[in-house]
Design an enzyme around this catalytic site. Structure first.
Site, mmCIF file in Angstrom:
data_model
loop_
_atom_site.group_PDB
_atom_site.id
_atom_site.type_symbol
_atom_site.label_atom_id
_atom_site.label_comp_id
_atom_site.label_asym_id
_atom_site.label_seq_id
_atom_site.Cartn_x
_atom_site.Cartn_y
_atom_site.Cartn_z
ATOM 1 N N ASP A 90 0.855 -1.186 0.000
ATOM 2 C CA ASP A 90 0.000 0.000 0.000
ATOM 3 C C ASP A 90 0.890 1.234 0.000
ATOM 4 O O ASP A 90 1.571 1.513 0.991
ATOM 5 C CB ASP A 90 -0.892 0.022 1.247
ATOM 6 C CG ASP A 90 -1.945 -1.077 1.267
ATOM 7 O OD1 ASP A 90 -1.826 -2.034 0.478
ATOM 8 O OD2 ASP A 90 -2.873 -0.978 2.089
ATOM 9 N N LYS A 152 -7.209 3.476 -2.147
ATOM 10 C CA LYS A 152 -7.454 3.395 -0.701
ATOM 11 C C LYS A 152 -7.674 4.788 -0.134
ATOM 12 O O LYS A 152 -7.022 5.742 -0.559
ATOM 13 C CB LYS A 152 -6.251 2.709 -0.051
ATOM 14 C CG LYS A 152 -6.275 2.597 1.459
ATOM 15 C CD LYS A 152 -5.028 1.840 1.942
ATOM 16 C CE LYS A 152 -4.878 1.866 3.450
ATOM 17 N NZ LYS A 152 -3.646 1.170 3.910
ATOM 18 N N LYS A 184 -10.296 0.201 -1.109
ATOM 19 C CA LYS A 184 -10.007 -0.146 0.282
ATOM 20 C C LYS A 184 -10.348 1.049 1.161
ATOM 21 O O LYS A 184 -9.765 2.126 1.011
ATOM 22 C CB LYS A 184 -8.543 -0.549 0.467
ATOM 23 C CG LYS A 184 -8.188 -0.885 1.921
ATOM 24 C CD LYS A 184 -6.743 -1.352 2.056
ATOM 25 C CE LYS A 184 -6.348 -1.541 3.511
ATOM 26 N NZ LYS A 184 -4.928 -1.972 3.667
#
Length: 222
Positions: A90, A152, A184
């Site tokens: 990430d 995300k 996400k």
């Protein structure tokens, strides 16, 4: 909601996290069969060994939490993390560059990370608390055009930030779903009810340190 545990990336990204904290999170991930754990890069190798024999994903972060380091550093972090066994990474988007409308730099950096780890899924944290709705749209589109697998919401480190908001997740999903890119939601997800609202808004993953409370709350709808 059935199998809500399989949305959860059980998260430990605290600056002062101890070995005991890490062991607890990994133990809980096994106990509740979470989809994954999201931890700091130096812990990847240990986590991978601890979770051996399970299908729990080991996820780590790049350029965390500010996202304004050198692109080459993010690439190096990604390569090292995958070498240590990370299943996914990430990365934090360069919000400063986005605000300056330097979209070539933003997209180029994401693409460099994606290409550096080849088949390892990359998620890009756009830090929604710092963005306008138009900037969320632009950031999501940039992410979707680079080969990243997820966009995300948050790091959870913005002072006075809210984290994942239903309206932001809906907006991100409207764009990302057209590219077969997941969303996400992370930051501020504390309860089963929070989790359900975000999933209904389009989230396909949940990054949270409250995974246990969410799964146990599912039994009572709280």
């Amino acid at each position: 909601m059935k199998n809500i545990n399989k949305y959860v990336e059980h998260t430990l990204l605290k600056q002062d996290a101890t070995k005991e904290d890490l062991d607890r999170v990994l133990y809980e991930a096994k106990k509740y069969n979470f989809l994954g754990v999201c931890i700091m890069p130096p812990h990847v190798k240990y986590a991978k060994e601890y979770l051996k024999g399970t299908d729990i994903k080991v996820v780590t972060v790049l350029g965390f939490p500010l996202g304004t380091t050198y692109m080459q550093i993010k690439v190096a972090e990604a390569i090292l993390a995958v070498k240590d066994g990370a299943d996914e990474v990430d990365m934090v988007l360069n919000v400063s560059a986005l605000k300056n409308k330097d979209y070539q730099a933003v997209g180029g950096e994401i693409l460099s990370v994606v290409q550096s780890v080849k088949n390892t899924p990359v998620k890009v944290i756009i830090e929604t608390d710092l963005l306008t709705k138009d900037e969320i749209r632009i950031a999501t589109q940039l992410v979707c055009k680079t080969g990243a697998k997820f966009v995300k919401t948050s790091t959870g480190f913005v002072k006075n930030g809210v984290g994942a908001k239903v309206e932001d997740v809906k907006l991100m999903y409207e764009i990302a779903s057209k590219y077969n890119v997941g969303v996400k939601a992370s930051g501020g997800i504390k309860t089963y009810q929070d989790a359900v609202k975000l999933i209904e808004a389009g989230a396909t993953r949940l990054g949270t340190s409250s995974g246990v409370a969410i799964v146990e709350g599912a039994n009572f709808g709280i």
